[in-house]
Design an enzyme around this catalytic site. Structure first.
Site, PDB file in Angstrom:
ATOM      1  N   ASP A   1     -11.308  13.980   3.068  1.00 37.66           N
ATOM      2  CA  ASP A   1     -11.735  12.823   3.484  1.00 37.66           C
ATOM      3  C   ASP A   1     -11.578  11.528   2.856  1.00 37.66           C
ATOM      4  O   ASP A   1     -12.370  10.482   2.892  1.00 37.66           O
ATOM      5  CB  ASP A   1     -13.172  12.802   4.381  1.00 37.66           C
ATOM      6  CG  ASP A   1     -13.047  13.778   5.566  1.00 37.66           C
ATOM      7  OD1 ASP A   1     -11.777  14.274   6.020  1.00 37.66           O
ATOM      8  OD2 ASP A   1     -14.155  14.448   5.811  1.00 37.66           O
TER       9      ASP A   1
ATOM     10  N   ASP B   1       0.828  -1.119   0.030  1.00 35.18           N
ATOM     11  CA  ASP B   1       0.168   0.030   0.054  1.00 35.18           C
ATOM     12  C   ASP B   1       0.996   1.300  -0.128  1.00 35.18           C
ATOM     13  O   ASP B   1       1.725   1.273   0.924  1.00 35.18           O
ATOM     14  CB  ASP B   1      -1.019   0.164   1.188  1.00 35.18           C
ATOM     15  CG  ASP B   1      -2.057  -0.831   1.249  1.00 35.18           C
ATOM     16  OD1 ASP B   1      -2.240  -1.567   0.147  1.00 35.18           O
ATOM     17  OD2 ASP B   1      -2.881  -1.236   1.973  1.00 35.18           O
TER      18      ASP B   1
ATOM     19  N   ASP C   1     -11.590  -5.820   6.545  1.00 32.11           N
ATOM     20  CA  ASP C   1     -10.470  -6.900   6.987  1.00 32.11           C
ATOM     21  C   ASP C   1     -10.184  -6.776   8.479  1.00 32.11           C
ATOM     22  O   ASP C   1      -9.689  -7.875   9.066  1.00 32.11           O
ATOM     23  CB  ASP C   1      -9.253  -6.158   6.180  1.00 32.11           C
ATOM     24  CG  ASP C   1      -9.392  -6.412   4.859  1.00 32.11           C
ATOM     25  OD1 ASP C   1     -10.342  -7.136   4.282  1.00 32.11           O
ATOM     26  OD2 ASP C   1      -8.580  -5.760   3.844  1.00 32.11           O
TER      27      ASP C   1
END
Length: 345
Positions: A130, A18, A300
Site C-alpha cells: 500500500d 511520473d 493536487d
C-alpha cells in the site's frame, strides 16, 4: 452558467513524467528508500530511473503538481478540450516525447520549453504493497527561462487569454520572476491568480520569493502542515488553522477589488476557508478507510476540482464541493489517475 472556453485556465510549473512500478523491498534497500516517502533525487538515485524501467512493468503519466491540477480540472470539465494551458520545461528526449503525448491524451494544451542541457524531469513512484516511495528528479524542470519562453509573443498571448491562473509554490524554486510577471498581469486586469503553499520547505527556505508574490494572490491553497509552517515563519503566534487563514487573508494585497480567499485542507478533517470576513468549515466526503489506496495526489486533485468550478464562475462553496469530489476520486486509485468521466453533479 458560463461554460469554460479554450485556454481560460493557465498553469505553470514543473512538468514531471511520473513513472510508477511495483517494486520489491530489495529495490528500496538498494537505493536507500523508505516505503512511504517523498524525496528529491540525489546522485545515488541517478541509476534508479533507468533500472525501474528495465526491471519492471511501468506506467507513465503526465505529472508534477501544477500539471496534475490542470489535468484534473480538464477532466472535471470534459468539454471543450484544452481549457487549460500549461507551461514548463522539458528535455528534448524520449521521456519528453512521452510527456507530450500524455498531456495531449489528457486534453491539456501544453506548451513546453524544450532544451538540451538537462533531461526531462521524472518522478519514480516505487510501489510496495500500500506504500509509495516517490523520488523526483527535477532535471529539466529547473531550467525554465522567462525570456526564452514566457516572454515570447505567441506564448504571452496564451497567458493573456486566460482568466484564472494557478501556480504551485514548487515553481518558486525555479523561476519566481516568471510567476511575478503572470501574477502582475492577473492583478492589473482583475483576473484571478491562485497559488499553493505546496510544501513546508517552501515557506521555510523560499519565504522571500513567496512573500514577493503574496500581494498578488487572490486564492491561496495549502494543507494544515503547510499552513502551520507558514504561520510560524510569519510569526503569527497561533497554530489554530482558522486563525491562520484569517491572518493570511489580511496580509497586504495589490488588487483591492477582490478580497483574498484562503483555503486550507486537512485530510479527512473539515476544509477551512475564508468566506467574506468569516472563516467557514466545509466537511469532506465520507470515505471508508479501506477504500483509500493512495493519498498522494489528493491535494493536487482538490485544487483541480476547485479550479474546474472556478473557471466556470461558480460560487466558492461549489468550488470547494468540486474539490472534495475530485480528491475523493483520486485517493481511491494509485497515482494521480482518474476514471474516464467524472460522476459529479
Amino acid at each position: 452558467m458560463p461554460t469554460a472556453g479554450e485556454n481560460m485556465l493557465f498553469g505553470m510549473g514543473n512538468p514531471l513524467l511520473d513513472i510508477s512500478a511495483v517494486v520489491d523491498k530489495d529495490f528500496l534497500d538498494k537505493f536507500g528508500l523508505k516505503p512511504n516517502d517523498q524525496i528529491l533525487a540525489e546522485d545515488k538515485h541517478k541509476a534508479l530511473f533507468d533500472e525501474i524501467v528495465k526491471r519492471n512493468k511501468v506506467e507513465y503519466h503526465a505529472g508534477g503538481s501544477t500539471q496534475n491540477s490542470v489535468k484534473i480540472a480538464q477532466w472535471m470539465i470534459q468539454k471543450p478540450h484544452k481549457v487549460a494551458t500549461f507551461f514548463g520545461c522539458i528535455g528534448a528526449d524520449h521521456f519528453g516525447e512521452i510527456l507530450k503525448k500524455k498531456a495531449e491524451e489528457a486534453h491539456v494544451d501544453a506548451h513546453y520549453y524544450e532544451q538540451n542541457e538537462e533531461p526531462t524531469g521524472t518522478c519514480a513512484a516505487c510501489i510496495t504493497g500500500d506504500n509509495r516511495s516517490l523520488v523526483a528528479n527535477l532535471a529539466a524542470a529547473n531550467c525554465y527561462k522567462k525570456e526564452k519562453h514566457l516572454d515570447l509573443d505567441s506564448n504571452w498571448e496564451l497567458v493573456k487569454k486566460a482568466k484564472v491562473y494557478y501556480i504551485a509554490g514548487f515553481f518558486l524554486t525555479v523561476s519566481p520572476e516568471s510567476i511575478l510577471k503572470v501574477a502582475k498581469h492577473a492583478s492589473d486586469n482583475n483576473k484571478i491568480f491562485c497559488m499553493n503553499l505546496s510544501a513546508p520547505f517552501i515557506s521555510q527556505f523560499f519565504k522571500e520569493p513567496l512573500m514577493m508574490i503574496m500581494p498578488y494572490v487572490d486564492i491561496l491553497f495549502g494543507n494544515e502542515t503547510e499552513a502551520a509552517t507558514f504561520a510560524k515563519e510569519l510569526g503569527f503566534e497561533t497554530d489554530d488553522i482558522a486563525e491562520i487563514a484569517k491572518k493570511t487573508q489580511n496580509l497586504p494585497k495589490e488588487n483591492t477589488k477582490r478580497q483574498r480567499v484562503v483555503v486550507f485542507t486537512q485530510g479527512k478533517d473539515d476544509t477551512v476557508a475564508t468566506v467574506g470576513d468569516r472563516v467557514t468549515m466545509f466537511p469532506v466526503l465520507d470515505i471508508d478507510q479501506n477504500n483509500i489506496v493512495d493519498t498522494n495526489g489528493a491535494g493536487d486533485a482538490f485544487v483541480g476540482g476547485f479550479l474546474s468550478a472556478l473557471v466556470q464562475e461558480q460560487e466558492l462553496e461549489e468550488c470547494i464541493r468540486a474539490g472534495h469530489y475530485a480528491a475523493n476520486v483520486i485517493i481511491r486509485r494509485v497515482g494521480c489517475t482518474f476514471p474516464e468521466k467524472p460522476d459529479f453533479h
